[in-house]
Design an enzyme around this catalytic site. Structure first.
Site, short mmCIF file in Angstrom:
data_model
loop_
_atom_site.label_atom_id
_atom_site.label_comp_id
_atom_site.label_asym_id
_atom_site.label_seq_id
_atom_site.Cartn_x
_atom_site.Cartn_y
_atom_site.Cartn_z
N ILE A 40 30.23 74.06 16.01
CA ILE A 40 29.80 72.79 15.41
C ILE A 40 28.61 72.29 16.22
O ILE A 40 28.75 71.97 17.40
CB ILE A 40 30.93 71.75 15.42
CG1 ILE A 40 32.15 72.28 14.67
CG2 ILE A 40 30.45 70.45 14.78
CD1 ILE A 40 33.34 71.35 14.71
N ASP A 41 27.46 72.20 15.58
CA ASP A 41 26.22 71.86 16.29
C ASP A 41 25.56 70.66 15.63
O ASP A 41 25.17 70.72 14.46
CB ASP A 41 25.28 73.07 16.28
CG ASP A 41 24.01 72.83 17.08
OD1 ASP A 41 23.94 71.79 17.78
OD2 ASP A 41 23.09 73.66 17.00
N SER A 42 25.42 69.57 16.40
CA SER A 42 24.78 68.36 15.86
C SER A 42 23.31 68.59 15.55
O SER A 42 22.70 67.85 14.77
CB SER A 42 24.92 67.20 16.85
OG SER A 42 24.29 67.53 18.08
N GLY A 43 22.72 69.64 16.15
CA GLY A 43 21.31 69.93 15.91
C GLY A 43 21.06 70.56 14.55
O GLY A 43 19.92 70.58 14.08
N ASN A 44 22.11 71.06 13.92
CA ASN A 44 21.95 71.65 12.60
C ASN A 44 22.10 70.56 11.54
O ASN A 44 23.21 70.19 11.17
CB ASN A 44 23.00 72.75 12.37
CG ASN A 44 22.89 73.36 10.97
OD1 ASN A 44 21.86 73.24 10.31
ND2 ASN A 44 23.97 73.99 10.53
#
EC number: 3.4.23.-
Length: 307
Positions: free
Chosen positions: A182-186
Site C-alpha cells: 500500500i503506497d500513498s505515492g500511487n
C-alpha cells in the site's frame, strides 16, 4: 392551519432511510432493502405517534434513543455488542452531521430575525417554515454525499501505508496471487472514469497474458491498430496517461480485471472498480512484493471478514 400528516410522515421516512443507507455505506455493511426500509419505517413511527395520546412520551430523549436502537437492529441485525454500537454511533454521527449541516445552511439564508422573550425567531421567505420540501430534498442528499466523501478521505489518511497485503487478481477467469504494498505515492487514476490504478510487475502477469499484449506493454506508444490486440483481451485493455519524474506524458497499458481481492487488517476486501497497470521495472529489489496497491482500493471495496 392544516397539518398534512401523510406528507410529514413520508418526508421523515425518506430521511431516516437515507441516514441508515449512509451509515451502511460508511461502514461498508451489507444490507437488504426490505430491512433498510423497515428500519426507516420504525423511525418514522415517531411522527405518527406524535398525534396520539402517547405524544408526551415521543418527545422524551429516552424514547427517541430507544427508537434508534430498534432502527439499527432492524437494518443491520445483531452479531455482537461491538458491531451493534459501531452501527449505532455511526448512525448518530450521520444524523448530527447531516442534520447540523441542514440547519446551518438554513440559518445562512435567514434575513429576518426577531427576539421574543430572549428567544430568537426567524422568518424564512421562500424556504418554508422551518425548512421547505425543496430545500430538504436537495440539501439532504448533497450533504449526505459530502459527508460520505469526507469520511472516505479521513479513512484514506488513516490507512497504514508501506504495509504489505495479500493480493489476488482475477483476470480473464484466472487467479494470480501475490504480495502488494500500500503506497500513498500511487495516486494514478484513469482520467476519464476516475478508476484507481494499481501497478503490477509484468513478470507476475506473463503466465496468463498473450505474448503480443506483453510486447505492446513494453512500448505502448507503438500501438497503431486495434488488430494488434488479441480479440479475447481487447475489451479489457485500457491506456492510462501518466507522468514520471524527468519525462513527458506517457501511456501505461492497463487491464480491467474481473476482481481484485485484498486481505487488509483481518478483512477481505473485494474491488471491481480497479485497473491493473503493467510495469516492466522492478518494484522491489528484494522481491518482497510484486504490485503497488492504490490506497483508495481499501476504501471503495466491499469488506467481509476474512476466513
Amino acid at each position: 392551519m392544516p397539518i398534512y400528516l401523510d406528507l410529514i410522515w413520508m418526508l421523515n421516512f425518506g430521511l431516516d432511510t437515507i441516514l441508515l443507507m449512509l451509515c451502511a455505506v460508511v461502514l461498508k455493511r451489507n444490507y437488504k432493502w426490505w430491512r433498510l426500509l423497515l428500519g426507516g419505517f420504525i423511525g418514522s413511527l415517531i411522527v405518527l405517534l406524535m398525534f396520539t395520546p402517547f405524544s408526551h412520551l415521543m418527545v422524551h430523549p429516552a424514547i427517541k434513543i430507544l427508537f434508534s436502537f430498534f432502527m439499527v437492529l432492524m437494518t443491520f441485525g445483531y452479531k455482537r455488542l461491538r458491531f451493534f454500537f459501531e452501527n449505532l454511533l455511526t448512525f448518530y454521527f450521520a444524523t448530527f452531521v447531516v442534520g447540523g449541516g441542514l440547519m446551518g445552511v438554513h440559518f445562512l439564508f435567514q434575513d429576518q430575525f426577531l427576539v421574543l422573550n430572549q428567544m430568537v425567531d426567524t422568518k424564512s421567505p421562500q424556504f418554508g417554515d422551518p425548512i421547505s420540501w425543496i430545500f430538504v430534498l436537495i440539501g439532504f442528499p448533497l450533504l449526505s454525499y459530502f459527508s460520505k466523501t469526507r469520511v472516505d478521505d479521513l479513512r484514506i489518511k488513516n490507512i497504514t501505508f508501506d504495509q504489505l497485503v495479500d493480493v489476488e487478481i482475477i483476470l480473464n477467469e484466472q487467479t494470480l496471487s501475490m504480495k502488494g504494498l500500500i503506497d500513498s505515492g500511487n495516486q494514478l487514476v484513469d482520467p476519464l472514469t476516475k478508476t484507481p490504478v494499481m501497478i503490477v510487475t509484468a513478470d507476475s502477469l506473463k503466465e496468463i497474458l498473450p505474448e503480443g499484449l506483453m510486447e505492446l506493454s513494453k512500448n505502448v506508444q507503438s500501438f497503431s491498430h486495434s488488430e494488434d490486440i488479441d480479440q479475447e483481451w481487447y475489451s479489457k485493455v485500457r491506456f492510462v496517461p501518466y507522468r514520471s519524474v524527468g519525462q513527458a506524458n506517457q501511456l501505461l497499458l492497463a487491464l480491467k480485471p474481473d476482481m481484485v481481492r485484498l486481505v487488509h487488517q483481518s478483512n477481505t476486501i473485494e474491488v471491481t472498480k480497479v485497473l491493473v497497470g503493467i510495469s516492466h521495472t522492478t518494484l522491489s529489489v528484494e522481491k518482497q512484493y510484486e504490485c503497488i496497491v492504490h490506497p483508495k482500493l481499501i476504501v471503495i471495496g466491499e469488506v467481509s471478514s476474512a476466513s
